[in-house]
Design a protein around this motif. Structure first.
Motif, PDB file in Angstrom:
ATOM      1  N   ASP A 218       3.863 -19.711  10.583  1.00  0.00           N
ATOM      2  CA  ASP A 218       3.483 -19.263   9.244  1.00  0.00           C
ATOM      3  C   ASP A 218       4.668 -19.308   8.277  1.00  0.00           C
ATOM      4  OD1 ASP A 218       0.988 -18.810  10.259  1.00  0.00           O
ATOM      5  OD2 ASP A 218       1.235 -16.640  10.482  1.00  0.00           O
ATOM      6  N   MET A 219       5.875 -19.113   8.791  1.00  0.00           N
ATOM      7  CA  MET A 219       7.057 -19.039   7.929  1.00  0.00           C
ATOM      8  C   MET A 219       7.883 -20.309   8.002  1.00  0.00           C
ATOM      9  SD  MET A 219       8.174 -15.101   8.862  1.00  0.00           S
ATOM     10  CE  MET A 219       9.384 -15.013   7.544  1.00  0.00           C
TER      11      MET A 219
ATOM     12  N   CYS B 112       5.248 -14.403  18.249  1.00  0.00           N
ATOM     13  CA  CYS B 112       6.471 -15.039  17.739  1.00  0.00           C
ATOM     14  C   CYS B 112       6.188 -16.481  17.316  1.00  0.00           C
ATOM     15  CB  CYS B 112       7.554 -14.990  18.819  1.00  0.00           C
ATOM     16  SG  CYS B 112       9.158 -15.619  18.283  1.00  0.00           S
TER      17      CYS B 112
ATOM     18  N   ALA C 272       2.501  -7.984  14.619  1.00  0.00           N
ATOM     19  CA  ALA C 272       2.702  -9.259  13.913  1.00  0.00           C
ATOM     20  C   ALA C 272       3.297  -9.015  12.529  1.00  0.00           C
ATOM     21  CB  ALA C 272       1.376 -10.007  13.815  1.00  0.00           C
ATOM     22  N   THR C 273       2.801  -7.983  11.834  1.00  0.00           N
ATOM     23  CA  THR C 273       3.324  -7.637  10.502  1.00  0.00           C
ATOM     24  C   THR C 273       4.798  -7.247  10.594  1.00  0.00           C
ATOM     25  OG1 THR C 273       1.126  -6.863   9.817  1.00  0.00           O
ATOM     26  CG2 THR C 273       3.013  -6.133   8.510  1.00  0.00           C
TER      27      THR C 273
ATOM     28  N   ARG D 144       7.068 -10.359  11.293  1.00  0.00           N
ATOM     29  CA  ARG D 144       7.236 -11.201  10.094  1.00  0.00           C
ATOM     30  C   ARG D 144       8.221 -10.570   9.108  1.00  0.00           C
ATOM     31  NH1 ARG D 144       1.758 -12.226  11.338  1.00  0.00           N
ATOM     32  NH2 ARG D 144       1.286 -14.466  11.472  1.00  0.00           N
ATOM     33  N   HIS D 145       8.170  -9.243   8.980  1.00  0.00           N
ATOM     34  CA  HIS D 145       9.095  -8.587   8.046  1.00  0.00           C
ATOM     35  C   HIS D 145      10.529  -8.626   8.560  1.00  0.00           C
ATOM     36  CE1 HIS D 145       6.833  -6.947   4.663  1.00  0.00           C
ATOM     37  NE2 HIS D 145       5.807  -6.773   5.496  1.00  0.00           N
TER      38      HIS D 145
ATOM     39  N   SER E 233      11.604 -12.155   7.809  1.00  0.00           N
ATOM     40  CA  SER E 233      11.793 -12.302   6.364  1.00  0.00           C
ATOM     41  C   SER E 233      13.074 -11.615   5.909  1.00  0.00           C
ATOM     42  CB  SER E 233      10.587 -11.712   5.631  1.00  0.00           C
ATOM     43  OG  SER E 233      10.773 -11.778   4.231  1.00  0.00           O
TER      44      SER E 233
ATOM     45  N   ASP F 188       3.318 -17.734  16.323  1.00  0.00           N
ATOM     46  CA  ASP F 188       2.499 -17.720  15.109  1.00  0.00           C
ATOM     47  C   ASP F 188       3.340 -17.381  13.882  1.00  0.00           C
ATOM     48  OD1 ASP F 188       0.363 -18.293  16.720  1.00  0.00           O
ATOM     49  OD2 ASP F 188      -0.417 -16.242  16.758  1.00  0.00           O
ATOM     50  N   ALA F 189       4.256 -16.417  14.032  1.00  0.00           N
ATOM     51  CA  ALA F 189       5.096 -16.018  12.896  1.00  0.00           C
ATOM     52  C   ALA F 189       5.993 -17.170  12.455  1.00  0.00           C
ATOM     53  CB  ALA F 189       5.932 -14.793  13.275  1.00  0.00           C
TER      54      ALA F 189
END
Length: 389
Positions: free
Chosen positions: A248-249, A242, A276-277, A280-281, A284, A244-245
Motif C-alpha cells: 500500500d505504501m 507487513c 494494520a493501522t 502503517r503509522h 509512515s 500488505d502495508a
C-alpha cells in the motif's frame, strides 16, 4: 482390723524376730539391712507403722526374756527399729511431696484453663469485630463495584459518542475540504500569466493548507475508528500485514528511496484492523522523519519477551532520532516536535499507535538516539513464542 490381727502371720513375726535377734547379738551390718528389707516388704503388703511397732515390741520382749537386759541390747534394738521406721518415714514424706506436686499441678492447670478461657473470649470478641469489619468492607466494596460499573458504562458510552461525533465531524468536513482544494486548483488554472507571483503564491499556500487539513481529517477519522472499534481478537498473520502495508505504501517508499526489510513475524492474537493501522503509522513515521544525509533503512523484526505467551515486535529505523526528554511526549495527541514546514504530520499517528498497543494489553517502548535513529517495540499475544526463545 489391723494387719497383725488379719494379714501378718507367724512367719512374718518369726522372720522379723530372727533378723532382730541376730543383729542384737552380733551387730552385723547384714542383719541391720534385714530390718530395712523387711519394712519395705511389709509396706508393699500394706503394713502400717503401728503393725511394724507391734512386731518390734513382741520381738524385743521375747529377747529380754531370753537374754536379759544389756546396754548393747537397748542400743541395737533401737537401731534396728529406726532402720525399719525410716522406710515408713520416706514413704510418708514421699506422699506429702506428691500431694504438694499435685496441688501445684492442679493450680497450674486451673491457671492455664483460665488463660484459655480468657484467650477464647478474646478470640471470640476479635472474630465478632472482624465479622463486622468484613461485612462493612464487603458492603463498601459492593457499593464501590457498582459505582465503577456505572462509571465504566458511562465511559464506554462517552467513548462511543465521542468516536461517533469525531467520525461524523471528520467525515462531514472532508467534502468541503475537497471542494476547497478543487476550487483552488481551478483558480490556479484560470490565473492569467501576468497576474503576478504573489497571487499565485497565495493560491499555492491555500492549496497546501487545504491538503494539510485533509490529512489531519483523515488521521482524526482513523483515530476515531480505532477508539470506537470493538476489539475482537482473532489470529493475525503479521507477515501478511507487513506485506500488505509495504504494498500500500510502495509509492511513498520508492519516493523516499527507503530500504525496508521484514524478518519472519509470528501469528498473533488481536485485531487485524488495529494492528494494520498501527504498522502503517510506524512506517509512515519512519518515512517522514528520515535523515536526508543518508539512505533510510527500516527493519521490522520479532523477538522474545519476559512475559509468557507473548512476543516482541520491533520497528527500527536510522532516521533523525530524538532526545530522551521527548520519548514520552510523542504519544500525546496532536503533539509535534517539529514545525510542519520541516516535517509533515498531524501529531495523531503515534497517539493512535499507543491506543492500539494498550488495547492489546501492551505499551510502546522507545529507544532513540538523536541523529542515529529510533526503535519502537511492543508485545503481542502469540502461540509461536517458542520460535523466539
Amino acid at each position: 482390723m489391723s494387719m497383725l490381727e488379719s494379714e501378718v502371720t507367724e512367719a512374718w513375726a518369726e522372720q522379723y524376730e530372727t533378723a532382730f535377734v541376730t543383729y542384737c547379738n552380733t551387730g552385723s551390718e547384714e542383719a541391720l539391712i534385714e530390718a530395712y528389707a523387711f519394712a519395705r516388704e511389709g509396706l508393699a503388703a500394706s503394713m502400717s507403722l503401728a503393725d511394724f511397732g507391734c512386731l518390734h515390741h513382741a520381738a524385743f520382749f521375747k529377747l529380754l526374756e531370753q537374754s536379759g537386759p544389756g546396754s548393747n541390747l537397748y542400743e541395737r534394738a533401737l537401731d534396728f527399729y529406726l532402720e525399719g521406721v525410716s522406710v515408713f518415714d520416706m514413704a510418708i514424706h514421699g506422699y506429702q511431696n506428691n500431694v504438694a506436686r499435685l496441688k501445684e499441678e492442679v493450680t497450674e492447670r486451673r491457671r492455664i484453663e483460665e488463660d484459655l478461657r480468657a484467650a477464647t473470649f478474646e478470640l471470640s470478641r476479635q472474630r465478632s469485630d472482624l465479622d463486622i469489619q468484613v461485612r462493612r468492607r464487603t458492603a463498601e466494596l459492593r457499593e464501590r463495584a457498582e459505582e465503577l460499573e456505572q462509571s465504566n458504562r458511562l465511559l464506554l458510552q462517552t467513548n462511543k459518542e465521542t468516536s461517533e461525533f469525531s467520525y461524523a465531524l471528520s467525515h462531514d468536513l472532508k467534502s468541503p475540504i475537497n471542494t476547497i482544494g478543487m476550487l483552488l486548483d481551478a483558480i490556479r488554472e484560470e490565473l492569467p500569466p501576468d497576474s503576478g507571483s504573489e497571487c499565485a503564491d497565495l493560491v499555492s499556500d491555500a492549496s497546501l493548507t487545504a491538503e494539510r487539513m485533509k490529512r489531519l481529517i483523515d488521521d482524526v477519522l482513523q483515530y476515531s475508528q480505532v477508539v470506537g472499534d470493538t476489539l475482537e481478537r482473532e489470529l493475525v498473520d503479521m507477515n501478511q500485514l507487513c506485506h500488505d502495508a509495504l504494498s500500500d505504501m510502495r509509492h511513498a517508499i520508492d519516493e523516499a528511496q527507503a530500504d525496508i526489510s521484514c524478518s519472519h513475524l509470528p501469528v498473533v492474537r488481536g485485531s487485524a484492523f488495529q494492528l494494520a493501522t498501527m504498522l502503517r503509522h510506524f512506517l509512515s513515521n519512519a518515512l517522514t522523519y528520515r535523515d536526508a544525509s543518508r539512505p533510510l533503512r527500516v527493519e521490522i523484526s520479532a523477538g522474545p519477551t519476559a512475559e509468557t505467551g507473548r512476543v516482541l515486535i520491533s520497528i527500527a529505523d536510522n532516521g533523525i532520532g530524538m532526545p530522551p526528554d521527548c520519548h514520552a511526549r510523542i504519544f500525546n495527541l496532536f503533539t509535534r516536535l517539529h514545525t510542519y514546514s520541516d516535517f509533515e504530520g498531524s501529531g495523531i499517528g503515534l497517539a493512535l499507535c499507543k491506543r492500539v498497543a494498550n488495547n492489546h494489553n501492551s505499551d510502546i517502548e522507545v529507544e532513540s538516539v538523536e541523529g542515529q535513529g529510533t526503535i519502537f517495540s511492543f508485545s503481542l499475544e502469540s502461540e509461536e513464542v517458542d520460535t523466539w526463545h
